[in-house]
Enzyme design. Structure first.
Site, PDB file in Angstrom:
ATOM      1  N   ASP A  13       0.965  -1.145   0.044  1.00 33.74           N
ATOM      2  CA  ASP A  13      -0.071  -0.002  -0.005  1.00 33.74           C
ATOM      3  C   ASP A  13       0.941   1.267  -0.006  1.00 33.74           C
ATOM      4  O   ASP A  13       0.522   2.192   0.638  1.00 33.74           O
ATOM      5  CB  ASP A  13      -0.933  -0.033   1.185  1.00 33.74           C
ATOM      6  N   GLU A  14       2.028   1.106  -0.633  1.00 33.95           N
ATOM      7  CA  GLU A  14       2.921   2.327  -0.815  1.00 33.95           C
ATOM      8  C   GLU A  14       2.575   3.128  -2.103  1.00 33.95           C
ATOM      9  O   GLU A  14       3.133   4.430  -1.896  1.00 33.95           O
ATOM     10  CB  GLU A  14       4.550   1.927  -0.561  1.00 33.95           C
ATOM     11  N   GLY A  15       1.831   2.574  -2.834  1.00 34.23           N
ATOM     12  CA  GLY A  15       1.355   3.603  -4.035  1.00 34.23           C
ATOM     13  C   GLY A  15       2.299   2.923  -5.333  1.00 34.23           C
ATOM     14  O   GLY A  15       2.731   3.775  -6.237  1.00 34.23           O
ATOM     15  N   LYS A  16       2.569   1.712  -5.322  1.00 36.39           N
ATOM     16  CA  LYS A  16       3.341   0.960  -6.418  1.00 36.39           C
ATOM     17  C   LYS A  16       2.466   1.027  -7.754  1.00 36.39           C
ATOM     18  O   LYS A  16       3.074   1.140  -8.650  1.00 36.39           O
ATOM     19  CB  LYS A  16       3.665  -0.390  -6.084  1.00 36.39           C
ATOM     20  N   LYS A  18       0.282   3.452  -8.642  1.00 35.39           N
ATOM     21  CA  LYS A  18       0.428   4.560  -9.082  1.00 35.39           C
ATOM     22  C   LYS A  18       1.938   4.818 -10.089  1.00 35.39           C
ATOM     23  O   LYS A  18       1.701   5.291 -11.184  1.00 35.39           O
ATOM     24  CB  LYS A  18       0.399   5.653  -8.313  1.00 35.39           C
ATOM     25  N   ASN A  40      -4.535 -11.221  -3.195  1.00 33.48           N
ATOM     26  CA  ASN A  40      -4.302 -10.507  -1.672  1.00 33.48           C
ATOM     27  C   ASN A  40      -3.902  -8.973  -2.169  1.00 33.48           C
ATOM     28  O   ASN A  40      -4.102  -7.937  -1.344  1.00 33.48           O
ATOM     29  CB  ASN A  40      -2.950 -11.113  -0.990  1.00 33.48           C
ATOM     30  N   GLY A  42      -3.844  -5.205  -3.727  1.00 29.60           N
ATOM     31  CA  GLY A  42      -4.971  -4.174  -4.327  1.00 29.60           C
ATOM     32  C   GLY A  42      -4.092  -2.884  -4.897  1.00 29.60           C
ATOM     33  O   GLY A  42      -3.632  -2.337  -3.813  1.00 29.60           O
ATOM     34  N   HIS A  43      -3.914  -2.861  -6.300  1.00 31.90           N
ATOM     35  CA  HIS A  43      -3.156  -1.655  -6.654  1.00 31.90           C
ATOM     36  C   HIS A  43      -4.211  -0.535  -7.160  1.00 31.90           C
ATOM     37  O   HIS A  43      -4.956  -0.765  -8.048  1.00 31.90           O
ATOM     38  CB  HIS A  43      -2.195  -2.119  -7.739  1.00 31.90           C
ATOM     39  N   GLN A 178       2.941  -6.193  -2.618  1.00 27.78           N
ATOM     40  CA  GLN A 178       3.032  -6.081  -1.094  1.00 27.78           C
ATOM     41  C   GLN A 178       4.504  -5.229  -0.936  1.00 27.78           C
ATOM     42  O   GLN A 178       4.803  -4.451  -1.785  1.00 27.78           O
ATOM     43  CB  GLN A 178       3.171  -7.610  -0.373  1.00 27.78           C
ATOM     44  N   THR A 193       3.822 -12.105   4.121  1.00 29.38           N
ATOM     45  CA  THR A 193       3.164 -12.635   3.078  1.00 29.38           C
ATOM     46  C   THR A 193       3.831 -14.029   2.408  1.00 29.38           C
ATOM     47  O   THR A 193       5.018 -14.234   2.976  1.00 29.38           O
ATOM     48  CB  THR A 193       2.644 -11.720   1.916  1.00 29.38           C
ATOM     49  N   GLY A 253     -10.715  -3.859   3.050  1.00 26.02           N
ATOM     50  CA  GLY A 253     -11.672  -2.733   3.597  1.00 26.02           C
ATOM     51  C   GLY A 253     -11.104  -2.507   5.154  1.00 26.02           C
ATOM     52  O   GLY A 253     -11.640  -1.837   5.696  1.00 26.02           O
ATOM     53  N   LYS A 282       2.292  10.324  -0.818  1.00 26.28           N
ATOM     54  CA  LYS A 282       1.374  10.930   0.087  1.00 26.28           C
ATOM     55  C   LYS A 282       1.754  11.831   1.063  1.00 26.28           C
ATOM     56  O   LYS A 282       1.492  12.017   2.312  1.00 26.28           O
ATOM     57  CB  LYS A 282       0.560   9.920   0.944  1.00 26.28           C
ATOM     58  N   ASP A 284       1.238  14.858   0.548  1.00 22.22           N
ATOM     59  CA  ASP A 284       0.250  15.863   0.712  1.00 22.22           C
ATOM     60  C   ASP A 284      -0.634  15.507   2.039  1.00 22.22           C
ATOM     61  O   ASP A 284      -1.270  16.433   2.604  1.00 22.22           O
ATOM     62  CB  ASP A 284      -0.943  15.947  -0.517  1.00 22.22           C
TER      63      ASP A 284
HETATM   64  P1  IMP Z   1      -1.671 -12.796   2.738  1.00 24.63           P
HETATM   65  O1  IMP Z   1      -0.560 -12.479   1.630  1.00 24.63           O
HETATM   66  O2  IMP Z   1      -3.066 -12.800   2.509  1.00 24.63           O
HETATM   67  O3  IMP Z   1      -1.181 -14.432   3.163  1.00 24.63           O
HETATM   68  O4  IMP Z   1      -1.513 -11.976   4.051  1.00 24.63           O
HETATM   69  C1  IMP Z   1      -0.187 -12.073   4.907  1.00 24.63           C
HETATM   70  C2  IMP Z   1      -0.097 -10.561   5.409  1.00 24.63           C
HETATM   71  O5  IMP Z   1       0.129  -9.751   4.098  1.00 24.63           O
HETATM   72  C3  IMP Z   1      -1.521 -10.037   5.972  1.00 24.63           C
HETATM   73  O6  IMP Z   1      -0.857  -8.993   7.040  1.00 24.63           O
HETATM   74  C4  IMP Z   1      -1.948  -9.193   4.896  1.00 24.63           C
HETATM   75  O7  IMP Z   1      -2.893  -8.118   5.378  1.00 24.63           O
HETATM   76  C5  IMP Z   1      -0.774  -8.441   4.352  1.00 24.63           C
HETATM   77  N1  IMP Z   1      -0.918  -8.237   3.109  1.00 24.63           N
HETATM   78  C6  IMP Z   1      -1.196  -9.081   2.002  1.00 24.63           C
HETATM   79  N2  IMP Z   1      -1.131  -8.540   0.581  1.00 24.63           N
HETATM   80  C7  IMP Z   1      -1.181  -7.104   0.929  1.00 24.63           C
HETATM   81  C8  IMP Z   1      -1.170  -6.132   0.298  1.00 24.63           C
HETATM   82  O8  IMP Z   1      -1.210  -5.986  -1.027  1.00 24.63           O
HETATM   83  N3  IMP Z   1      -1.249  -4.789   0.774  1.00 24.63           N
HETATM   84  C9  IMP Z   1      -1.107  -4.818   2.208  1.00 24.63           C
HETATM   85  N4  IMP Z   1      -0.821  -5.826   3.045  1.00 24.63           N
HETATM   86  C10 IMP Z   1      -1.123  -7.071   2.447  1.00 24.63           C
HETATM   87 MG    MG Z   2      -2.675  -2.062  -1.890  1.00 27.42          MG
END
Ligand code: IMP
Ligand code: MG
Length: 331
Positions: A13-16, A18, A40, A42-43, A178, A193, A253, A282, A284
């Site tokens: 969630d660092e903004g990769k 973007k 897992n 979300g970009h 990640q 992860t 979420g 971020k 801003d």
């Molecule tokens: P998993 O990858 O679903 O097995 O989750 C392992 C850990 O990585 C958990 O703490 C998740 O919240 C975190 N995690 C996995 N994918 C992301 C991501 O894309 N952004 C932020 N945290 C992630």
């Molecule tokens: Mg993300």
């Protein structure tokens, strides 16, 4: 080939998304390749004024660039098709551009069911961990075994190791998922992860080390983490920061736990990834709440303004181009 790599330096969630999206627009890439993770991730990407959240599909599709789901990735087939449909219905041509490495692994119903019962780590419960476990236990299912994926399949070696008649080589943008703090080897085990989130993950995906030109390290000017471990400390500002920065998981979420930028972890992840371009997103948001702080070892530093903080970060990396970014879509 020539390769640039985008890696996360914190906990995802660092903004990769973007950064990859912008590089894909401005560069001359022949391919974009995601090299780790699965649904897992979300970009979040703003494209022509619209917000998109991708989970599997690399950001090259927004600019018609052949985009590979690489061998280090895992795929939830039903979710992938949903994602493709959603992008297509918003005018993005995915069918024409998406490629899937034959040896990428598949998340099955069994993996999803198992991950749903997970309680210790606070996973995204999307089956990623069990799919990687079975890959390494040598009983996984691969993309090449799934008939619905046949039209997308490629051999990454054949796709990326060529020279055309004019002598032009492929130019590949490697998109990480990640981040360093979640990496299976370098993160805070077991709160990690199950994949390789560093530049090493790109190399494992068929990108020779000597083809790498630039490594873009992406961080935020503060830190966030989603998962079960206690990360957030007592600070009344964090609640404000969570809402100002909209720090809720793009996949689940869940509210993200907040911390100030930690210079020691940042230096370590920059060095181990071989970062030569550093983007801090971020900025801003700290401007909005008028609070600029960071950890330097055990010491909390309080800055008067953004420029002061930016100068301090720059002083940690005198050899590296460091950019404070203030826009959700531009670097
Ligand atoms: P998993 O990858 O679903 O097995 O989750 C392992 C850990 O990585 C958990 O703490 C998740 O919240 C975190 N995690 C996995 N994918 C992301 C991501 O894309 N952004 C932020 N945290 C992630
Ligand atoms: Mg993300």
């Amino acid at each position: 080939m020539i390769a640039d790599v985008v890696v996360g330096l914190q906990f995802g969630d660092e903004g990769k998304g973007k950064v990859t999206h912008q590089l894909a627009r401005n560069g001359n890439y022949t391919h974009v390749m995601r090299f780790n993770g699965g649904c897992n991730a979300g970009h979040t990407i703003y494209h022509e004024g619209k917000k998109f959240v991708t989970h599997h599909v690399p950001a090259g599709v927004f600019y018609g660039i052949p985009s590979i789901i690489g061998p280090g990735c895992v795929i939830d087939v039903a979710k992938l098709f949903k994602e493709i449909e959603s992008l297509e219905s918003n005018g993005i041509e995915v069918y024409d551009n998406l490629l899937i490495s034959e040896n990428a692994h598949i998340i099955t119903d069994f993996h999803r069911a198992e991950d749903k019962k997970e309680e210790k780590i606070g996973t995204t419960r999307t089956g990623n961990g069990p799919a990687y476990r079975d890959k390494y236990f040598r009983k996984g299912l691969r993309a090449v075994d799934v008939p619905e994926l046949r039209e997308f399949l490629v051999d990454v070696f054949g796709e990326l190791h060529y020279e055309d008649s004019t002598g032009k080589e492929p130019e590949v943008l490697c998109e990480g998922a990640q981040g360093f703090g979640l990496d299976i080897d370098w993160g805070d085990y077991p709160y990690v992860t199950s994949s390789h989130c560093t530049t090493g993950g790109a190399i494992l995906s068929g990108v020779p080390h000597d083809s790498i030109r630039d490594v873009y390290g992406v961080a935020k000017v503060y830190e966030t983490y989603v998962g079960s471990k206690n990360f957030e400390t007592e600070d009344p500002v964090f609640e404000l920061l969570r809402s100002a920065g909209d720090e809720y998981g793009a996949t689940t979420g869940r509210p993200r736990q907040i911390g100030w930028l930690d210079s020691h972890s940042l230096v370590k992840s920059v060095l181990l990834n071989g970062v030569n371009k550093l983007i801090l997103n971020k900025a801003d948001i700290l401007d909005n709440i008028k609070t600029w702080r960071a950890w330097d070892g055990d010491q909390l530093l309080c800055f008067e303004n953004s420029d002061e903080m930016e100068q301090w970060v720059g002083s940690l990396f005198p050899e590296i181009l460091t950019i404070f970014s203030r826009s959700p879509s531009e670097i």
